[in-house]
Design a protein around this motif. Structure first.
Motif, PDB file in Angstrom:
ATOM      1  N   UNK A   1     -18.322 -12.484 -16.312  1.00  0.00           N
ATOM      2  CA  UNK A   1     -19.278 -11.875 -15.396  1.00  0.00           C
ATOM      3  C   UNK A   1     -18.558 -11.392 -14.147  1.00  0.00           C
ATOM      4  N   UNK A   2     -18.780 -10.157 -13.748  1.00  0.00           N
ATOM      5  CA  UNK A   2     -18.049  -9.609 -12.614  1.00  0.00           C
ATOM      6  C   UNK A   2     -18.710  -9.897 -11.277  1.00  0.00           C
ATOM      7  N   UNK A   3     -19.933 -10.358 -11.255  1.00  0.00           N
ATOM      8  CA  UNK A   3     -20.621 -10.758 -10.029  1.00  0.00           C
ATOM      9  C   UNK A   3     -20.507  -9.701  -8.951  1.00  0.00           C
ATOM     10  N   UNK A   4     -20.737  -8.458  -9.304  1.00  0.00           N
ATOM     11  CA  UNK A   4     -20.766  -7.407  -8.303  1.00  0.00           C
ATOM     12  C   UNK A   4     -19.407  -6.856  -7.941  1.00  0.00           C
ATOM     13  N   UNK A   5     -18.309  -7.447  -8.483  1.00  0.00           N
ATOM     14  CA  UNK A   5     -16.977  -6.946  -8.193  1.00  0.00           C
ATOM     15  C   UNK A   5     -16.578  -6.029  -9.347  1.00  0.00           C
ATOM     16  N   UNK A   6     -16.741  -4.743  -9.146  1.00  0.00           N
ATOM     17  CA  UNK A   6     -16.592  -3.800 -10.254  1.00  0.00           C
ATOM     18  C   UNK A   6     -15.278  -3.034 -10.234  1.00  0.00           C
ATOM     19  N   UNK A   7     -14.444  -3.238  -9.238  1.00  0.00           N
ATOM     20  CA  UNK A   7     -13.176  -2.520  -9.188  1.00  0.00           C
ATOM     21  C   UNK A   7     -12.132  -3.365  -8.486  1.00  0.00           C
ATOM     22  N   UNK A   8     -10.856  -3.020  -8.747  1.00  0.00           N
ATOM     23  CA  UNK A   8      -9.760  -3.725  -8.073  1.00  0.00           C
ATOM     24  C   UNK A   8      -9.871  -3.560  -6.563  1.00  0.00           C
ATOM     25  N   UNK A   9     -10.363  -2.414  -6.124  1.00  0.00           N
ATOM     26  CA  UNK A   9     -10.491  -2.170  -4.684  1.00  0.00           C
ATOM     27  C   UNK A   9     -11.473  -3.157  -4.056  1.00  0.00           C
ATOM     28  N   UNK A  10     -12.597  -3.397  -4.737  1.00  0.00           N
ATOM     29  CA  UNK A  10     -13.582  -4.341  -4.208  1.00  0.00           C
ATOM     30  C   UNK A  10     -13.035  -5.764  -4.204  1.00  0.00           C
ATOM     31  N   UNK A  11     -12.301  -6.116  -5.258  1.00  0.00           N
ATOM     32  CA  UNK A  11     -11.696  -7.444  -5.328  1.00  0.00           C
ATOM     33  C   UNK A  11     -10.689  -7.614  -4.190  1.00  0.00           C
ATOM     34  N   UNK A  12      -9.827  -6.618  -4.017  1.00  0.00           N
ATOM     35  CA  UNK A  12      -8.810  -6.683  -2.965  1.00  0.00           C
ATOM     36  C   UNK A  12      -9.448  -6.744  -1.583  1.00  0.00           C
ATOM     37  N   UNK A  13     -10.549  -5.995  -1.402  1.00  0.00           N
ATOM     38  CA  UNK A  13     -11.224  -5.986  -0.099  1.00  0.00           C
ATOM     39  C   UNK A  13     -11.800  -7.363   0.223  1.00  0.00           C
ATOM     40  N   UNK A  14     -12.405  -8.026  -0.766  1.00  0.00           N
ATOM     41  CA  UNK A  14     -12.989  -9.342  -0.526  1.00  0.00           C
ATOM     42  C   UNK A  14     -11.905 -10.378  -0.254  1.00  0.00           C
ATOM     43  N   UNK A  15     -10.780 -10.301  -0.981  1.00  0.00           N
ATOM     44  CA  UNK A  15      -9.679 -11.231  -0.728  1.00  0.00           C
ATOM     45  C   UNK A  15      -9.109 -11.012   0.669  1.00  0.00           C
ATOM     46  N   UNK A  16      -9.028  -9.771   1.115  1.00  0.00           N
ATOM     47  CA  UNK A  16      -8.549  -9.485   2.470  1.00  0.00           C
ATOM     48  C   UNK A  16      -9.476 -10.107   3.511  1.00  0.00           C
ATOM     49  N   UNK A  17     -10.781 -10.024   3.273  1.00  0.00           N
ATOM     50  CA  UNK A  17     -11.745 -10.643   4.190  1.00  0.00           C
ATOM     51  C   UNK A  17     -11.569 -12.155   4.199  1.00  0.00           C
ATOM     52  N   UNK A  18     -11.277 -12.726   3.042  1.00  0.00           N
ATOM     53  CA  UNK A  18     -11.022 -14.162   2.957  1.00  0.00           C
ATOM     54  C   UNK A  18      -9.795 -14.529   3.781  1.00  0.00           C
ATOM     55  N   UNK A  19      -8.727 -13.737   3.652  1.00  0.00           N
ATOM     56  CA  UNK A  19      -7.490 -14.017   4.393  1.00  0.00           C
ATOM     57  C   UNK A  19      -7.702 -13.928   5.902  1.00  0.00           C
TER      58      UNK A  19
END
Length: 314
Positions: A4-22
């Motif tokens: 399940x992708x839980x709203x994360x549909x692209x590498x860009x979105x994944x990278x953006x969320x990880x950046x916010x986490x950092x």
């Protein structure tokens, strides 16, 4: 990607969320992703001493996993730049051969001052990658000896990478890292001293297994530069995970990790509240003055301040 992708549909979105986490902009990743939406990724921690070839091994191991049809996310923990706070070594560059493969996501994270070999935000980044639906999440630690034990807080399976001729068995035994490995990888196994090294390693692991009343961890030999032994390592990792899931061990480890995270978050919040209180405490300023003047010892001043401290928590 499966799962399940839980709203994360692209590498860009994944990278953006990880950046916010950092950057600390996301305080509750599980809440943001909707708790319980784990796609069930197998999280593999790759740890060991510097110079053991972990990055090269991760590179070829990921290629083997892809050949088996698995999607892979690699979280490479590197030393931080003192100027920017970013990762210095940059595994995204070192693993550039995967750049055109949509089934592999690679992210370098700086330790940002953490002494544990694992970036503070790495735990939340693993949650993001799991929720994104990757089959395998590999966490490669920076490799700093004793403090590598922190990898236990994120990984389902921990592989400790050792090299013949570097005195690794002695050093790792002293550091306690021998106790955390679910399996051990002797890399650069084309060296002439490998046979003796493997024998000594198995003897040390057998002693530890008898003392802890557990099965002896498997030992795999690889030559990451040529790819030798990597297929066998991947097969061992698969078998280990299948056995752990069937026995309930993987679930038990996950539950223990959640419990540790609760303790860690409470400690972090209490420390933040204490620092805030200390920064605005006139009484503490008075005690500091008395300590500087020699009127109180630091121990006595600390006891007096703590005795009058009231922390209200809901």
């Amino acid at each position: 990607m499966s799962g399940t992708t839980v709203g994360l549909t692209s590498e860009r979105e994944i990278a953006r969320l990880i950046s916010k986490v950092e950057r600390g902009e996301v305080t509750d990743v599980a809440g943001e992703l909707a708790f319980g939406t784990s796609a069930g990724a197998h999280v593999i921690g790759i740890t060991g001493s510097p110079g053991s070839g972990k990055s090269t091994l991760v590179d070829v191991l990921a290629r083997q996993m892809r050949a088996d049809g698995r999607t892979v996310a690699i979280l490479a923990i590197d030393p931080s730049s003192h100027l920017t706070g970013g990762a210095v070594l940059g595994d995204r560059v070192r693993m550039s051969s995967h750049s055109q493969d949509p089934g592999i996501f690679i992210r370098s994270m700086g330790t940002r001052g953490s002494t544990t070999g694992l970036a503070r935000a790495a735990r939340d980044a693993v949650k993001v990658l799991d929720a994104a639906g990757y089959d395998i999440v590999i966490v490669e630690t920076v490799g700093v000896g004793q403090v590598e034990l922190d990898v236990l807080t994120v990984a389902d399976t921990v592989a400790v990478v050792l090299v013949p001729g570097l005195g690794d068995t002695m050093q790792m035994n002293k550091a306690g890292i021998m106790e955390i490995g679910d399996l051990f990888v002797v890399n650069m196994a084309d060296r002439p001293e490998t046979s003796r090294f493997v024998r000594d390693l198995k003897q040390a692991l057998a002693v530890g297994a008898r003392h802890s009343h557990t099965d002896m961890p498997p030992v795999c030999c690889t030559v990451a530069l040529t790819g030798d032994g990597v297929a066998d390592l991947w097969a061992t990792l698969r078998e280990f995970d299948e056995r752990d899931q069937a026995s309930g061990r993987r679930l038990a480890r996950c539950q223990e990790q959640q419990s540790r995270e609760l303790t860690r978050r409470i400690e972090n919040q209490v420390m933040a509240m204490l620092h805030q209180t200390m920064d605005t405490s006139a009484r503490l300023d008075r005690l500091r003055h008395q300590v500087r003047a020699g009127e109180l010892t630091p121990r006595a001043a600390a006891d007096e301040w703590l005795a009058g401290l009231t922390v209200h928590m809901e």
